[in-house]
Design an enzyme around this catalytic site. Sequence first.
Site, PDB file in Angstrom:
ATOM      1  N   HIS A 156       0.834  -1.209   0.000  1.00 51.98           N
ATOM      2  CA  HIS A 156       0.000   0.000   0.000  1.00 51.98           C
ATOM      3  C   HIS A 156       0.872   1.264   0.000  1.00 51.98           C
ATOM      4  O   HIS A 156       0.686   2.158  -0.841  1.00 51.98           O
ATOM      5  CB  HIS A 156      -0.910  -0.008   1.235  1.00 51.98           C
ATOM      6  CG  HIS A 156      -1.799   1.188   1.335  1.00 51.98           C
ATOM      7  ND1 HIS A 156      -3.085   1.199   0.856  1.00 51.98           N
ATOM      8  CD2 HIS A 156      -1.591   2.434   1.854  1.00 51.98           C
ATOM      9  CE1 HIS A 156      -3.637   2.383   1.068  1.00 51.98           C
ATOM     10  NE2 HIS A 156      -2.741   3.150   1.674  1.00 51.98           N
ATOM     11  N   GLU A 157       1.819   1.318   0.931  1.00 52.01           N
ATOM     12  CA  GLU A 157       2.666   2.508   1.025  1.00 52.01           C
ATOM     13  C   GLU A 157       3.607   2.635  -0.164  1.00 52.01           C
ATOM     14  O   GLU A 157       3.939   3.746  -0.592  1.00 52.01           O
ATOM     15  CB  GLU A 157       3.458   2.486   2.336  1.00 52.01           C
ATOM     16  CG  GLU A 157       2.611   2.448   3.592  1.00 52.01           C
ATOM     17  CD  GLU A 157       1.600   3.580   3.682  1.00 52.01           C
ATOM     18  OE1 GLU A 157       1.833   4.647   3.074  1.00 52.01           O
ATOM     19  OE2 GLU A 157       0.574   3.406   4.362  1.00 52.01           O
ATOM     20  N   HIS A 186       1.887   4.590  -2.875  1.00 56.31           N
ATOM     21  CA  HIS A 186       2.012   6.037  -2.659  1.00 56.31           C
ATOM     22  C   HIS A 186       3.407   6.519  -3.030  1.00 56.31           C
ATOM     23  O   HIS A 186       3.563   7.544  -3.718  1.00 56.31           O
ATOM     24  CB  HIS A 186       1.752   6.367  -1.184  1.00 56.31           C
ATOM     25  CG  HIS A 186       0.339   6.153  -0.732  1.00 56.31           C
ATOM     26  ND1 HIS A 186      -0.748   6.557  -1.461  1.00 56.31           N
ATOM     27  CD2 HIS A 186      -0.154   5.583   0.408  1.00 56.31           C
ATOM     28  CE1 HIS A 186      -1.871   6.256  -0.800  1.00 56.31           C
ATOM     29  NE2 HIS A 186      -1.524   5.648   0.330  1.00 56.31           N
TER      30      HIS A 186
END
Length: 380
Positions: A33-34, A37
């Site tokens: 997920h990170e 980003h």
Amino acid sequence: MNDIFHAVFSTQGFVLGTLVPFLFVLTIVVFVHEMGHYLIGRWCGIGVKAFSIGFGPELVGFNDRHGTRWKLCAIPLGGYVKFVGDMNATSSQPSAEEIESLTDAEREVAFHTQPIWKRAATVVAGPLFNFLLTIAVFAVLFSLYGRPVLEPTVAQVTAGSPAEKAGILPGDRFVKVDGSKVETFADVQRLVSGRAGDAINFTMLRDGKEIDVTATPEPMEQQDALGNKVKVAVIGVVNNAELGQPRLISYTPAGAVVAAVEETGHVIERTGQFLQRFALGREDKCQLGGPIKIAKMSGQAAKLGFEWLVQLVAFLSVGIGFLNLLPIPPLDGGHLLFYGVEAVIRRPVSERMMEMAYRTGLFLVLGFMGFVFWNDLFGC
């Protein structure tokens, strides 16, 4: 003493049997997920100050050549990417004074000074990477193991069940469920299992003719593959090997990807359906759990084999991605909501409105976290 050591450190004990699988599952989901980003942010020319797995005190870390601090922190219940210009881990809008405090070089690569499309792309990349992770997991599993399926044929109808009341008979074959064409018995289960109390139209093939019947699924407590008690909606039909004609579908790599995309779409759809019904009070609160439940499931999956643990990663990844898209600050969906408003009114939302929204959103998020913790410890 030996008994205590064995209970804690054996593969059946807490550390190796539960804690390690839990950290494996959660770390992969959070890291992907990170990383979404981070990668899209970097691609958009945004500076990154920190990439953290976990919160709280740093356990270990290093600085890369771009000045980003990569670190592993003590509380492993999440993570964050801190961009240049962020004043906290939630990337909430800084004040005008805080932006003015940045150097010219920092303002050029600061997150909040970028065009809306760059900020939106960076934010949506986190949940998107979660969905891509699920697709990748399913594609690998389908390629390696194929998919066992049964024909959507009724072998037996439970007495007094919704199916019997609707007039479904042994030998009938499901053709459609609420207008959706079905090809396997699993398709029928997928379309029914989350709709307790809903009147559903079934198109059945009987003696070469299609007939339509309506049945209302009832909730039934069952045991899932990990040994947990779950409530699913059923209409009271049973399949068997004779009429189900079990077979294994094998996939080429490209076919596995297509099937994985389709399966991920089904999981996303069921997740949204569940949360909608839950918000309306139509789902059992005990179906939601927090870190303790996830840890328990991780240990159960690990005992069944590595492929089960990887499947748990896939399902949890969808859940994390979906929840982060909810339009609630400080979740990713809350950021996207503000960017949408900004695009319409052609100016940033006022600092006062954003502060109120973030406080309200944070209260809701913390309330939800408290609710699932309560479920884990006392509620269920």
